[in-house]
Design a protein around this motif. Structure first.
Motif, PDB file in Angstrom:
ATOM      1  N   PRO A  58      10.563  36.983   8.010  1.00  0.00           N
ATOM      2  CA  PRO A  58      10.903  37.229   6.597  1.00  0.00           C
ATOM      3  C   PRO A  58      12.395  37.515   6.406  1.00  0.00           C
ATOM      4  N   ALA A  59      12.891  37.137   5.248  1.00  0.00           N
ATOM      5  CA  ALA A  59      14.313  37.317   4.930  1.00  0.00           C
ATOM      6  C   ALA A  59      14.720  38.784   4.951  1.00  0.00           C
ATOM      7  N   THR A  60      13.770  39.702   4.704  1.00  0.00           N
ATOM      8  CA  THR A  60      14.127  41.130   4.711  1.00  0.00           C
ATOM      9  C   THR A  60      14.683  41.556   6.061  1.00  0.00           C
ATOM     10  N   LEU A  61      14.228  40.941   7.140  1.00  0.00           N
ATOM     11  CA  LEU A  61      14.759  41.290   8.471  1.00  0.00           C
ATOM     12  C   LEU A  61      16.218  40.862   8.600  1.00  0.00           C
ATOM     13  N   HIS A  62      16.562  39.716   8.059  1.00  0.00           N
ATOM     14  CA  HIS A  62      17.946  39.237   8.112  1.00  0.00           C
ATOM     15  C   HIS A  62      18.851  40.134   7.260  1.00  0.00           C
ATOM     16  N   ILE A  63      18.353  40.513   6.093  1.00  0.00           N
ATOM     17  CA  ILE A  63      19.133  41.384   5.208  1.00  0.00           C
ATOM     18  C   ILE A  63      19.328  42.746   5.860  1.00  0.00           C
ATOM     19  N   ALA A  64      18.254  43.297   6.442  1.00  0.00           N
ATOM     20  CA  ALA A  64      18.348  44.599   7.117  1.00  0.00           C
ATOM     21  C   ALA A  64      19.370  44.536   8.245  1.00  0.00           C
ATOM     22  N   MET A  65      19.339  43.472   9.029  1.00  0.00           N
ATOM     23  CA  MET A  65      20.303  43.318  10.116  1.00  0.00           C
ATOM     24  C   MET A  65      21.725  43.232   9.555  1.00  0.00           C
ATOM     25  N   GLY A  66      21.884  42.549   8.441  1.00  0.00           N
ATOM     26  CA  GLY A  66      23.203  42.398   7.825  1.00  0.00           C
ATOM     27  C   GLY A  66      23.768  43.690   7.269  1.00  0.00           C
ATOM     28  N   ASN A  78      27.479  47.299  14.040  1.00  0.00           N
ATOM     29  CA  ASN A  78      27.355  46.495  15.253  1.00  0.00           C
ATOM     30  C   ASN A  78      28.501  46.858  16.174  1.00  0.00           C
ATOM     31  N   LYS A  79      28.183  47.409  17.325  1.00  0.00           N
ATOM     32  CA  LYS A  79      29.229  47.850  18.266  1.00  0.00           C
ATOM     33  C   LYS A  79      29.850  46.672  19.010  1.00  0.00           C
ATOM     34  N   GLU A  80      29.092  45.606  19.205  1.00  0.00           N
ATOM     35  CA  GLU A  80      29.590  44.450  19.937  1.00  0.00           C
ATOM     36  C   GLU A  80      30.355  43.475  19.043  1.00  0.00           C
ATOM     37  N   ARG A  81      29.955  43.405  17.800  1.00  0.00           N
ATOM     38  CA  ARG A  81      30.598  42.493  16.858  1.00  0.00           C
ATOM     39  C   ARG A  81      30.999  43.297  15.629  1.00  0.00           C
ATOM     40  N   ALA A  82      31.334  42.615  14.583  1.00  0.00           N
ATOM     41  CA  ALA A  82      31.754  43.294  13.357  1.00  0.00           C
ATOM     42  C   ALA A  82      30.538  43.781  12.566  1.00  0.00           C
ATOM     43  N   ALA A  83      30.811  44.578  11.558  1.00  0.00           N
ATOM     44  CA  ALA A  83      29.771  45.164  10.703  1.00  0.00           C
ATOM     45  C   ALA A  83      28.881  44.085  10.112  1.00  0.00           C
ATOM     46  N   GLY A  84      27.567  44.277  10.273  1.00  0.00           N
ATOM     47  CA  GLY A  84      26.594  43.389   9.656  1.00  0.00           C
ATOM     48  C   GLY A  84      26.385  42.063  10.346  1.00  0.00           C
ATOM     49  N   TRP A  85      27.023  41.848  11.484  1.00  0.00           N
ATOM     50  CA  TRP A  85      26.852  40.579  12.179  1.00  0.00           C
ATOM     51  C   TRP A  85      25.618  40.641  13.063  1.00  0.00           C
ATOM     52  N   TYR A  86      25.213  39.508  13.580  1.00  0.00           N
ATOM     53  CA  TYR A  86      23.983  39.395  14.368  1.00  0.00           C
ATOM     54  C   TYR A  86      23.947  40.408  15.513  1.00  0.00           C
ATOM     55  N   ASN A  87      22.821  41.131  15.589  1.00  0.00           N
ATOM     56  CA  ASN A  87      22.629  42.094  16.682  1.00  0.00           C
ATOM     57  C   ASN A  87      21.242  41.983  17.311  1.00  0.00           C
ATOM     58  N   GLY A  88      20.455  41.023  16.879  1.00  0.00           N
ATOM     59  CA  GLY A  88      19.128  40.805  17.447  1.00  0.00           C
ATOM     60  C   GLY A  88      18.021  41.627  16.802  1.00  0.00           C
ATOM     61  N   PHE A 134      31.288  47.615   4.065  1.00  0.00           N
ATOM     62  CA  PHE A 134      31.330  46.360   3.324  1.00  0.00           C
ATOM     63  C   PHE A 134      32.724  45.741   3.326  1.00  0.00           C
ATOM     64  N   GLY A 135      33.759  46.573   3.412  1.00  0.00           N
ATOM     65  CA  GLY A 135      35.115  46.048   3.544  1.00  0.00           C
ATOM     66  C   GLY A 135      35.261  45.245   4.826  1.00  0.00           C
ATOM     67  N   GLU A 136      34.768  45.818   5.935  1.00  0.00           N
ATOM     68  CA  GLU A 136      34.833  45.113   7.215  1.00  0.00           C
ATOM     69  C   GLU A 136      33.980  43.844   7.181  1.00  0.00           C
ATOM     70  N   LYS A 137      32.817  43.956   6.568  1.00  0.00           N
ATOM     71  CA  LYS A 137      31.904  42.800   6.500  1.00  0.00           C
ATOM     72  C   LYS A 137      32.548  41.653   5.714  1.00  0.00           C
TER      73      LYS A 137
END
Length: 187
Positions: free
Chosen positions: A110-118, A122-132, A174-177
């Motif tokens: 469901p799209a809610t999982l993608h939105i929640a992840m966004g 994220n310590k490995e990447r930037a804010a809101g990026w893919y983290n699994g 959100f600025g970083e995102k």
């Protein structure tokens, strides 16, 4: 070219640009070959990345307006073909995969999982990026669409509540995102 973005936006955008060119040319010169090429390129763009349906809708509106302005039935036929070409390739691919694999693809993550992840740090990447997160939750629920949707909604509500109570952190997040999404060279 950032290879990370080559999975869809770059080739899809290339197809979309050709579709725009040929669609415009069709209405300028009324060459049927341009209509066919425009439709094929738009179909490819939508198949590569469904976001390009938005541009297809814009082309549809332009086509309808041209049909009204010029009072030509051919423009309306072109619009019907445009609608079909935006939808049909994905349906055919999905049905083909279902038939070959025997799996039902009518529902998925469901799209809610993608939105929640966004909305997550994220310590490995930037804010809101893919983290699994989306994949992990979906697998942990046994691919239960409804339960996954509920977990996604709960996570979104928690995160938005955090931002409401910590507006500075929300602004920073959100600025970083925004910066990491839109200040990358392919955009």
């Amino acid at each position: 070219l950032f290879l990370f973005f080559a999975y869809g936006p770059v080739p899809g955008l290339g197809c979309l640009l050709f579709a725009l060119y040929f669609w415009g040319r069709y209405f300028q010169k009324e060459e049927k070959g341009c209509l066919v090429l425009g439709l094929l390129f738009l179909g490819a763009a939508c198949l590569i990345r469904m976001n390009y349906v938005i541009a297809g809708i814009a082309l549809l509106i332009i086509g309808l307006l041209q049909g009204i302005k010029r009072k030509k039935k051919a423009a309306f036929v072109a619009c019907i073909l445009l609608l079909l070409i935006m939808i049909l390739p994905k349906v055919l691919v999905t049905k083909g995969v279902e038939r070959i694999t025997g799996a039902d693809l009518s529902q998925g993550m469901p799209a809610t999982l993608h939105i929640a992840m966004g909305l997550q740090n994220n310590k490995e990447r930037a804010a809101g990026w893919y983290n699994g997160f989306n994949h992990m939750v979906y697998m942990e629920t046994g691919c239960d669409v409804e339960r996954s949707r509920e977990i996604g909604l709960e996570t979104i509500e928690e995160r938005l509540s955090y931002f409401v109570h910590h507006p500075g952190k929300g602004l920073e997040f959100f600025g970083e995102k925004v910066i990491t999404t839109w200040c990358e060279p392919t955009f």
